[in-house]
Design an enzyme around this catalytic site. Structure first.
Site, PDB file in Angstrom:
ATOM      1  N   CYS A   1       0.873  -1.185   0.000  1.00 41.56           N
ATOM      2  CA  CYS A   1       0.000   0.000   0.000  1.00 41.56           C
ATOM      3  C   CYS A   1       0.907   1.230   0.000  1.00 41.56           C
ATOM      4  O   CYS A   1       2.104   1.118  -0.252  1.00 41.56           O
ATOM      5  CB  CYS A   1      -0.970  -0.009   1.182  1.00 41.56           C
ATOM      6  SG  CYS A   1      -0.182  -0.126   2.805  1.00 41.56           S
ATOM      7  N   THR A   2       0.379   2.385   0.283  1.00 41.69           N
ATOM      8  CA  THR A   2       1.158   3.623   0.155  1.00 41.69           C
ATOM      9  C   THR A   2       2.308   3.697   1.149  1.00 41.69           C
ATOM     10  O   THR A   2       3.461   3.911   0.768  1.00 41.69           O
ATOM     11  CB  THR A   2       0.248   4.854   0.344  1.00 41.69           C
ATOM     12  OG1 THR A   2      -0.878   4.735  -0.505  1.00 41.69           O
ATOM     13  CG2 THR A   2       1.003   6.136   0.015  1.00 41.69           C
TER      14      THR A   2
END
Length: 343
Positions: free
Chosen positions: A199-200
């Site tokens: 994810c980020t």
């Protein structure tokens, strides 16, 4: 005692310009049981306001999730304060790949039920029994393994403009939506495949990895520090970059360019484009992809109707909005039929 912002975004932007000094955009998270989130929230606001820290910080009884902007000259003071908090000592800080002095224009520290809206009942599984953290080199190696299924744990509007090569990108609006979809799609491979997630900045994978282990997945791995940390390691170690396109971020920058690849298209004309905008109609603010040509043609609006409303005098626009509720207007996740080339 000041526990809230007194300056508007416009006033703060002017002060940043006048100061003419560099700022650092940083993010971090930590799962930790906080006994009194409100007291902790007030403490952070008072200390960080003194340091001219700006950003969006969520605090709950399960921990902290922070995205913020710090004056570069005060970074050491900020770090000293973080280290003075026992559970945040030496916490990993993800420093943005692309810097922007105006990534955040207010300091918002909010108490929430959870630091990420996952919709899970944490009492039903061990949230500390997480997957194996992988650094960039290890991630690349596992990504190349044919026995690996790599899953993007972000939402559709994030993965649309950039993702890891070969990753599964669920077409979802929320993190919670993706959890059940992924489990269903991989239900026959819980024991024989490597489940590799990213994810980020890593926070969504932290909870998701524990959830999937609870659901019976045997080989669960996650990218340590997310895409942001991956890019820094790739650049520092001269590794091959496996991420194509842009990394979506939740601040005024909207994205960081990771590679020159443009993997998405303008939602209005279909031309290659990866520039997110918010519809200029105050009553809409739909987040969508729009090329420069369409921005000029449509006055940065998502539809003819919004363009016509946006051209009205301010007071008339305000009257039309009266009685309507416009939630989450900065990054509205809505899908619109007016966008002809929306995936």
């Amino acid at each position: 005692m000041q526990l809230y912002n007194k300056l508007s975004a416009e006033e703060r932007a002017k002060l940043i310009d006048e100061a003419g000094k560099e700022r650092l955009t940083i993010s971090f998270y930590k799962y930790h049981h906080i006994k009194n989130p409100q007291v902790f929230r007030d403490h952070l606001f008072l200390e960080w306001d003194k340091l001219d820290v700006l950003g969006r910080i969520y605090v709950s009884d399960e921990g902290i999730n922070a995205q913020l902007s710090v004056p570069a000259e005060k970074f050491n003071q900020f770090k000293i304060h973080l280290d003075s908090i026992s559970f945040l000592e030496n916490v990993r800080l993800n420093i943005a790949v692309e810097q922007d002095n105006k990534s955040f224009l207010k300091l918002k520290v909010k108490v929430r039920d959870k630091i990420v809206a996952d919709g899970l009942n944490d009492d039903t599984f061990d949230v500390t029994d997480i997957g194996v953290h992988l650094k960039a080199k290890e991630f690349n190696e596992m990504l190349a393994d044919p026995n690996t299924v790599c899953v993007d744990m972000r939402n559709h509007y994030e993965s649309e403009i950039g993702h890891f090569d070969g990753a599964v990108t669920p077409d979802v609006d929320t993190f919670r939506d993706s959890l059940d979809i992924i489990e269903e799609d991989l239900k026959d491979n819980k024991e024989d495949k490597n489940l590799l997630m990213y994810c980020t900045g890593g926070i969504r994978c932290e909870k998701a990895s524990a959830y999937y282990k609870h659901k019976g997945f045997k080989n669960v791995f996650q990218l340590e520090g997310g895409i942001i940390n991956y890019v820094r390691q790739v650049n520092a170690e001269g590794l091959e970059n496996k991420f194509v396109g842009k990394n979506f971020v939740f601040d005024h920058r909207r994205a960081e360019r990771i590679s020159d690849d443009v993997v998405s298209n303008c939602h209005q004309c279909g031309e290659p484009c990866d520039e997110h905008v918010n519809c200029e109609n105050e009553a809409c603010h739909l987040l969508f992809i729009q090329c420069k040509s369409c921005q000029e043609k449509m006055d940065t609006c998502c539809s003819i109707e919004c363009k016509e409303i946006n051209a009205l005098p301010f007071e008339k626009q305000k009257a039309l909005r009266k009685g309507t509720h416009n939630s989450n207007k900065i990054f509205k996740k809505g899908r619109s039929e007016v966008l002809k080339f929306k995936k």
